[in-house]
Write an enzyme that holds these catalytic residues in place. Structure first.
Site, mmCIF file in Angstrom:
data_model
loop_
_atom_site.group_PDB
_atom_site.id
_atom_site.type_symbol
_atom_site.label_atom_id
_atom_site.label_comp_id
_atom_site.label_asym_id
_atom_site.label_seq_id
_atom_site.Cartn_x
_atom_site.Cartn_y
_atom_site.Cartn_z
ATOM 1 N N LEU A 98 0.819 -1.207 0.000
ATOM 2 C CA LEU A 98 0.000 0.000 0.000
ATOM 3 C C LEU A 98 0.856 1.263 0.000
ATOM 4 O O LEU A 98 1.889 1.332 0.661
ATOM 5 C CB LEU A 98 -0.932 0.012 1.207
ATOM 6 C CG LEU A 98 -1.890 -1.171 1.337
ATOM 7 C CD1 LEU A 98 -2.775 -0.981 2.566
ATOM 8 C CD2 LEU A 98 -2.739 -1.346 0.094
ATOM 9 N N GLY A 143 0.768 -5.795 0.974
ATOM 10 C CA GLY A 143 -0.253 -5.739 -0.066
ATOM 11 C C GLY A 143 0.155 -6.443 -1.343
ATOM 12 O O GLY A 143 -0.692 -6.943 -2.086
ATOM 13 N N ASN A 167 3.496 -9.055 6.814
ATOM 14 C CA ASN A 167 4.336 -8.742 7.980
ATOM 15 C C ASN A 167 3.723 -7.676 8.889
ATOM 16 O O ASN A 167 4.430 -6.980 9.611
ATOM 17 C CB ASN A 167 5.717 -8.303 7.509
ATOM 18 C CG ASN A 167 5.674 -7.054 6.634
ATOM 19 O OD1 ASN A 167 4.718 -6.836 5.903
ATOM 20 N ND2 ASN A 167 6.712 -6.242 6.704
ATOM 21 N N GLU A 168 2.396 -7.570 8.901
ATOM 22 C CA GLU A 168 1.738 -6.486 9.630
ATOM 23 C C GLU A 168 2.065 -6.432 11.121
ATOM 24 O O GLU A 168 2.254 -5.351 11.683
ATOM 25 C CB GLU A 168 0.215 -6.578 9.431
ATOM 26 C CG GLU A 168 -0.280 -6.043 8.096
ATOM 27 C CD GLU A 168 -0.077 -6.989 6.931
ATOM 28 O OE1 GLU A 168 -0.468 -6.653 5.805
ATOM 29 O OE2 GLU A 168 0.475 -8.091 7.149
#
Length: 309
Positions: A98, A143, A167-168
């Protein structure tokens, strides 16, 4: 076709669902920049190759996603197009995820429009009746990983410097439920649980081992392998294959379509927090300095979107 593209809402052909098309957003922009999506359609084979070409790292901006959705919709409406290969024109990166400029210093309305477009991108590709193959010729974090997982089949370049994954949690956030569902459908519940909790990024051989990608091939053979693989998939009668795909994916698609507004509101509430906006501002200032170090540094850092909450 033109009428369908100019409508604000269109019927997604593979499931008969109503889904918002961010075309009006594109109409409101008088964007004079070069196209971010290049499509080559070979009518003799029924296969289109879609190249992501938004330098430097194919960040998923609102304009980029809108153009991507329109391009997929055009191909979907052309019944002679049976297959789509998604790849990148940028060296070393498929998509870095993103675009943070869409999430900083904007209005809540803009954030909602952006997130709806992200949802739409997923719906368009994940629910496509076409055969879709991701030719992953570079890193594909966050994303970019989601975009890859929406495809039916994934082929990745055999380069240990490339990575793929969601990997958030390493960034202090939680992947949306439909990111999680897509990964669960791809690699299974337990692998997804570990991967999402630890925010893991996998190199190509690791991604192959867990099933996040289906093949790893030499870097210069990614597109050729995708083309050969497409031939095998298109040997199956379209009707039977598309109905089977719909049967497998419809529950996941329906879960998002019935919760779109709540998901958008959750994103807007999060991104408008003062602490998040402050972190994004600090990150963007840092990113400007890192760009001078070259694209590799940019690819590695661009996933650090959110900062701490």
């Amino acid at each position: 076709m033109v009428k369908g593209l100019l409508s604000q809402r269109s019927s997604c052909s593979s499931h008969g669902r109503e889904c918002a098309t961010p075309v009006l957003a594109a109409q409101r922009r008088n964007n004079s920049t070069a196209p971010k999506i290049a499509v080559e359609f070979d009518q003799s084979t029924g296969v289109a190759v879609m190249r992501l070409q938004s330098p430097p790292v194919n960040s998923l901006s609102l304009d980029f996603i809108t153009e991507l959705c329109i391009s997929v919709e055009k191909l979907e409406m052309d019944k002679s197009c049976r297959g789509l290969i998604l790849t990148s024109s940028q060296p070393k990166v498929f998509s870095a995820g993103l675009d943070i400029t869409e999430m900083y210093g904007k209005s809540p309305e803009h954030y909602g429009e952006f997130w709806r477009a992200v949802q739409e991108m997923w719906l368009k590709i994940y629910g496509s009746s076409m055969v879709t193959i991701a030719a992953i010729n570079g890193s594909s974090p966050a994303g970019g990983c989601l975009m890859s997982m929406t495809c039916d089949y994934r082929i990745m370049a055999d380069n240990p410097r490339y990575s793929i994954g969601l990997n958030e949690t390493q960034l202090g956030i939680v992947a949306p439920f439909w990111f999680k569902d897509t990964m669960t459908n791809t690699v299974g519940h337990r692998t997804t649980e570990v991967a999402l909790q630890l925010g893991l990024l996998y190199n190509p051989s690791e991604a192959l081992k867990i099933g996040l990608v289906d093949q790893v091939v030499p870097e210069d053979q990614v597109l050729a392998t995708a083309t050969q693989t497409m031939t095998k998939w298109l040997a199956i009668p379209d009707h039977a294959r598309a109905l089977t795909k719909s049967m497998m994916r419809k529950p996941t698609i329906d879960k998002l379509t019935s919760n779109r507004e709540a998901d958008i509101q959750h994103f807007v509430n999060f991104i408008t927090k003062d602490s998040i906006q402050k972190s994004l501002g600090i990150y963007m200032a840092m990113l400007k300095k890192r760009r001078a170090r070259g694209q590799r540094a940019h690819v590695l850092s661009v996933t650090r979107v959110w900062g701490s909450s």
